[in-house]
Design a protein around this motif. Structure first.
Motif, PDB file in Angstrom:
ATOM      1  N   TYR A  98     -18.457  37.760   8.056  1.00  0.00           N
ATOM      2  CA  TYR A  98     -18.526  37.804   9.524  1.00  0.00           C
ATOM      3  C   TYR A  98     -18.261  36.418  10.118  1.00  0.00           C
ATOM      4  CZ  TYR A  98     -20.289  37.942  14.252  1.00  0.00           C
ATOM      5  OH  TYR A  98     -20.398  37.809  15.617  1.00  0.00           O
ATOM      6  N   GLU A  99     -18.846  35.403   9.516  1.00  0.00           N
ATOM      7  CA  GLU A  99     -18.664  34.048  10.042  1.00  0.00           C
ATOM      8  C   GLU A  99     -17.199  33.633   9.998  1.00  0.00           C
ATOM      9  OE1 GLU A  99     -21.259  31.531   7.846  1.00  0.00           O
ATOM     10  OE2 GLU A  99     -23.085  32.435   8.637  1.00  0.00           O
ATOM     11  N   ARG A 100     -16.496  34.026   8.956  1.00  0.00           N
ATOM     12  CA  ARG A 100     -15.079  33.692   8.883  1.00  0.00           C
ATOM     13  C   ARG A 100     -14.289  34.394   9.992  1.00  0.00           C
ATOM     14  NH1 ARG A 100     -16.261  34.128   3.341  1.00  0.00           N
ATOM     15  NH2 ARG A 100     -15.500  36.285   3.253  1.00  0.00           N
ATOM     16  N   LEU A 101     -14.564  35.676  10.217  1.00  0.00           N
ATOM     17  CA  LEU A 101     -13.864  36.417  11.271  1.00  0.00           C
ATOM     18  C   LEU A 101     -14.224  35.872  12.652  1.00  0.00           C
ATOM     19  CD1 LEU A 101     -14.262  40.059   9.890  1.00  0.00           C
ATOM     20  CD2 LEU A 101     -12.115  38.781  10.151  1.00  0.00           C
ATOM     21  N   ALA A 102     -15.503  35.595  12.867  1.00  0.00           N
ATOM     22  CA  ALA A 102     -15.911  35.041  14.157  1.00  0.00           C
ATOM     23  C   ALA A 102     -15.279  33.676  14.381  1.00  0.00           C
ATOM     24  CB  ALA A 102     -17.429  34.939  14.225  1.00  0.00           C
ATOM     25  N   GLY A 103     -15.224  32.868  13.320  1.00  0.00           N
ATOM     26  CA  GLY A 103     -14.594  31.554  13.446  1.00  0.00           C
ATOM     27  C   GLY A 103     -13.117  31.672  13.803  1.00  0.00           C
ATOM     28  N   GLN A 104     -12.428  32.638  13.189  1.00  0.00           N
ATOM     29  CA  GLN A 104     -11.013  32.849  13.519  1.00  0.00           C
ATOM     30  C   GLN A 104     -10.854  33.276  14.978  1.00  0.00           C
ATOM     31  OE1 GLN A 104      -9.359  35.668  10.761  1.00  0.00           O
ATOM     32  NE2 GLN A 104      -9.977  34.476   8.956  1.00  0.00           N
ATOM     33  N   ALA A 105     -11.705  34.175  15.451  1.00  0.00           N
ATOM     34  CA  ALA A 105     -11.616  34.626  16.841  1.00  0.00           C
ATOM     35  C   ALA A 105     -11.869  33.466  17.800  1.00  0.00           C
ATOM     36  CB  ALA A 105     -12.622  35.745  17.083  1.00  0.00           C
ATOM     37  N   LEU A 106     -12.855  32.630  17.491  1.00  0.00           N
ATOM     38  CA  LEU A 106     -13.156  31.495  18.357  1.00  0.00           C
ATOM     39  C   LEU A 106     -12.000  30.495  18.366  1.00  0.00           C
ATOM     40  CD1 LEU A 106     -16.914  30.948  17.399  1.00  0.00           C
ATOM     41  CD2 LEU A 106     -16.047  31.759  19.601  1.00  0.00           C
ATOM     42  N   LEU A 107     -11.389  30.273  17.198  1.00  0.00           N
ATOM     43  CA  LEU A 107     -10.271  29.336  17.124  1.00  0.00           C
ATOM     44  C   LEU A 107      -9.066  29.856  17.902  1.00  0.00           C
ATOM     45  CD1 LEU A 107      -9.111  26.727  15.962  1.00  0.00           C
ATOM     46  CD2 LEU A 107      -8.447  28.014  13.910  1.00  0.00           C
ATOM     47  N   LEU A 108      -8.743  31.124  17.734  1.00  0.00           N
ATOM     48  CA  LEU A 108      -7.635  31.723  18.479  1.00  0.00           C
ATOM     49  C   LEU A 108      -7.912  31.702  19.982  1.00  0.00           C
ATOM     50  CD1 LEU A 108      -6.849  34.810  16.200  1.00  0.00           C
ATOM     51  CD2 LEU A 108      -5.426  32.764  16.506  1.00  0.00           C
ATOM     52  N   ASP A 109      -9.156  31.936  20.334  1.00  0.00           N
ATOM     53  CA  ASP A 109      -9.523  31.925  21.759  1.00  0.00           C
ATOM     54  C   ASP A 109      -9.362  30.535  22.350  1.00  0.00           C
ATOM     55  OD1 ASP A 109     -10.997  33.229  24.139  1.00  0.00           O
ATOM     56  OD2 ASP A 109     -12.236  31.471  23.685  1.00  0.00           O
ATOM     57  N   GLU A 110      -9.765  29.510  21.608  1.00  0.00           N
ATOM     58  CA  GLU A 110      -9.656  28.144  22.115  1.00  0.00           C
ATOM     59  C   GLU A 110      -8.187  27.737  22.288  1.00  0.00           C
ATOM     60  OE1 GLU A 110     -11.463  23.690  21.120  1.00  0.00           O
ATOM     61  OE2 GLU A 110     -11.746  25.348  19.713  1.00  0.00           O
ATOM     62  N   ARG A 111      -7.355  28.194  21.387  1.00  0.00           N
ATOM     63  CA  ARG A 111      -5.936  27.848  21.475  1.00  0.00           C
ATOM     64  C   ARG A 111      -5.246  28.575  22.650  1.00  0.00           C
ATOM     65  NH1 ARG A 111      -4.233  28.407  15.060  1.00  0.00           N
ATOM     66  NH2 ARG A 111      -5.189  26.442  14.342  1.00  0.00           N
ATOM     67  N   SER A 112      -5.754  29.750  23.010  1.00  0.00           N
ATOM     68  CA  SER A 112      -5.060  30.553  24.030  1.00  0.00           C
ATOM     69  C   SER A 112      -5.207  29.993  25.437  1.00  0.00           C
ATOM     70  CB  SER A 112      -5.595  31.985  24.001  1.00  0.00           C
ATOM     71  OG  SER A 112      -6.957  32.012  24.434  1.00  0.00           O
ATOM     72  N   LYS A 113      -6.316  29.284  25.712  1.00  0.00           N
ATOM     73  CA  LYS A 113      -6.547  28.699  27.038  1.00  0.00           C
ATOM     74  C   LYS A 113      -6.433  29.750  28.159  1.00  0.00           C
ATOM     75  CE  LYS A 113      -6.722  24.505  25.272  1.00  0.00           C
ATOM     76  NZ  LYS A 113      -7.979  23.750  25.179  1.00  0.00           N
ATOM     77  N   HIS A 114      -7.065  30.912  27.918  1.00  0.00           N
ATOM     78  CA  HIS A 114      -6.949  31.979  28.906  1.00  0.00           C
ATOM     79  C   HIS A 114      -7.990  31.821  30.014  1.00  0.00           C
ATOM     80  CE1 HIS A 114     -10.579  34.297  27.717  1.00  0.00           C
ATOM     81  NE2 HIS A 114     -10.332  33.764  26.519  1.00  0.00           N
ATOM     82  N   ALA A 115      -7.757  32.515  31.117  1.00  0.00           N
ATOM     83  CA  ALA A 115      -8.701  32.491  32.233  1.00  0.00           C
ATOM     84  C   ALA A 115      -9.943  33.296  31.876  1.00  0.00           C
ATOM     85  CB  ALA A 115      -8.028  33.074  33.477  1.00  0.00           C
ATOM     86  N   PRO A 116     -11.050  33.110  32.594  1.00  0.00           N
ATOM     87  CA  PRO A 116     -12.258  33.897  32.313  1.00  0.00           C
ATOM     88  C   PRO A 116     -11.970  35.387  32.379  1.00  0.00           C
ATOM     89  CG  PRO A 116     -12.779  32.079  33.776  1.00  0.00           C
ATOM     90  CD  PRO A 116     -11.276  32.094  33.645  1.00  0.00           C
ATOM     91  N   GLY A 117     -12.499  36.109  31.401  1.00  0.00           N
ATOM     92  CA  GLY A 117     -12.262  37.531  31.320  1.00  0.00           C
ATOM     93  C   GLY A 117     -11.713  37.903  29.961  1.00  0.00           C
TER      94      GLY A 117
END
Length: 461
Positions: free
Chosen positions: A146-165
């Motif tokens: 789980y930690e590996r998958l969550a870490g991947q999601a957090l990393l992808l999210d940080e790279r995307s620089k998307h707006a709130p939502g």
């Protein structure tokens, strides 16, 4: 001549001697028999006290020191795991804003991860069966995934620089896999650990609530027998030797009666301590721990409702199911449930129903109502397409209301934990006092019986 000689040679018959007087051995023998029976009855009394106190101590140990703490540890594990997943969802929905809240959520994620690992290590150290140890190791393995998958999601999210939502689809898909692992495998296994330990506690409690009263009855019967034998011994000696009752045996009788009453009082105290520790302490602590875990997952569903539009309805339904398990109102949808919480009666069902009494319970109920009211406004904003405002509402007023509600549950839990600890310590203290006194009582009564009987036996020597 011959006749004279034969007469002179006839043997002289010695006069018969009187038979010796019979030795009176029956009285000392009877004294020894009566004394032996009395000593045996005293041994039976103290054996019953020892067995009863050991049975009570075993129950206090299992509930208060072994399986009981393991249940609480695994309940904390469930809370930590659900909060980890909620914090990941919170971070993903923040987007490129809310830097302070993002850091706080990530810090809390790390804290809960450490607590979850500690709870797993404690559960592993307390595990008594191979099945429990294998379950703990399985949770550890899946937690790493789980930690590996969550870490991947957090990393992808940080790279995307998307707006709130809602984040980009690749982030959503990665997190969906992570949260599925959490909800389908990790949390059920963690809950199974709680159930297994809870089963041990319930089985021990059910056994001791039957055994301890039966052993109290055995102590009463053994005590009556011992006192009867002591009185029998004194009456026999008084009648046989035509003397008043011996002071040593009188003191032995009084001491036996005191030991009997003290033992019965301790067993009664331990029976009540077991009841208080299980019903008023342990059950409430476990119920509130479950309620906190489910409630924490509820607020995680709020963030998941925002970040995964495809599964938004699913997360809304799971939020309703969890809310109804915590405080039940008959409702077919979330809007109806919100109205019921705001205006419903005070006869509550659900997990928190028995706990919402007294001042602390009333405070927890008001905090729960505030949390549900904030959820109502949050969902209205999301339904109207005002995503930025919904995110702000989720990270602001909703979080504030939930934190107040969680603190109210913690206050209730602390009160129950105090009752639990106090009951266990009170029961163990009573047993410790009894075991300190029993050797002196046994030795003193034995010496008093010898002092009362020995002088009578000496009269036959």
């Amino acid at each position: 001549m011959t006749m004279v000689q034969s007469q002179s040679q006839a043997p002289v018959v010695a006069p018969a001697q009187a038979a010796p007087a019979p030795v009176r051995r029956s009285v000392p023998g009877r004294i020894r028999v009566v004394t032996g029976v009395t000593v045996a009855s005293l041994a039976l009394l103290f054996a019953a006290l020892a067995v009863g106190s050991m049975s009570a101590r075993d129950g206090l140990r299992v509930i208060g020191r072994d399986a009981g703490p393991q249940v609480v540890a695994t309940a904390d594990l469930y809370l930590g795991l659900s909060d980890m997943d909620a914090q990941v969802a919170n971070v993903l929905v923040m987007g490129d804003q809310y830097a302070t809240q993002r850091k706080q959520a990530l810090d809390r994620y790390e804290q809960q991860r450490s607590k979850a690992n500690e709870a797993l290590m404690q559960a592993l150290s307390l595990a008594d069966t191979r099945a429990e140890r294998e379950t703990v190791r399985s949770v550890l393995d899946k937690l790493g995934r789980y930690e590996r998958l969550a870490g991947q999601a957090l990393l992808l999210d940080e790279r995307s620089k998307h707006a709130p939502g809602p984040p980009p689809q690749e982030v959503v898909l990665t997190y969906r896999e992570a949260t599925k692992l959490m909800r389908v495998e990790l949390l059920p296994q963690a809950y199974n650990l709680t159930l297994e330990s809870g089963t041990i506690v319930r089985a021990t409690y059910d056994e001791k609530t039957v055994m301890v009263p039966l052993l109290r009855i055995a102590v009463v019967l053994a005590g009556i027998l011992a006192l009867s034998c002591l009185i029998w011994l004194q009456v026999y000696l008084a009648r046989r030797f035509r003397r008043v009752f011996g002071p040593a045996l009188l003191v032995a009788t009084v001491t036996t009666a005191i030991a009997l009453l003290a033992g019965l009082n301790v067993l009664g105290t331990d029976e009540n301590a077991l009841r208080q520790a299980k019903s008023a302490g342990f059950d409430s602590v476990l119920t509130l721990a479950k309620a906190r875990s489910i409630s924490n997952s509820m607020q995680g569903d709020e963030s998941r409702y925002l970040l995964d539009k495809e599964w938004a309805d699913t997360y809304e339904h799971t939020f309703l199911d969890k809310a109804m398990s915590v405080v039940y109102f008959k409702a077919g949808n979330l809007r109806t449930y919100h109205n019921q919480v705001a205006t419903g009666s005070k006869d509550f069902l659900g997990m928190l129903g028995p706990e919402l009494i007294g001042k602390e319970g009333a405070d927890a109920l008001e905090a729960y109502r505030s949390f549900q009211a904030s959820d109502t406004k949050f969902r209205e904003l999301a339904a109207n397409g005002r995503t930025n405002e919904a995110v702000a509402e989720r990270l602001g007023p909703v979080t504030t209301a939930f934190d107040a509600y969680d603190r109210a549950l913690l206050a209730l839990s602390a009160k129950s934990q105090t009752q639990f600890t106090r009951a266990i310590e009170h029961g163990e203290s009573a047993l410790d006092n009894l075991w300190r006194l029993l050797p002196f009582a046994i030795g003193g009564i034995g010496l008093l019986v010898i002092a009362g009987v020995w002088p009578r036996l000496k009269e036959y020597r």
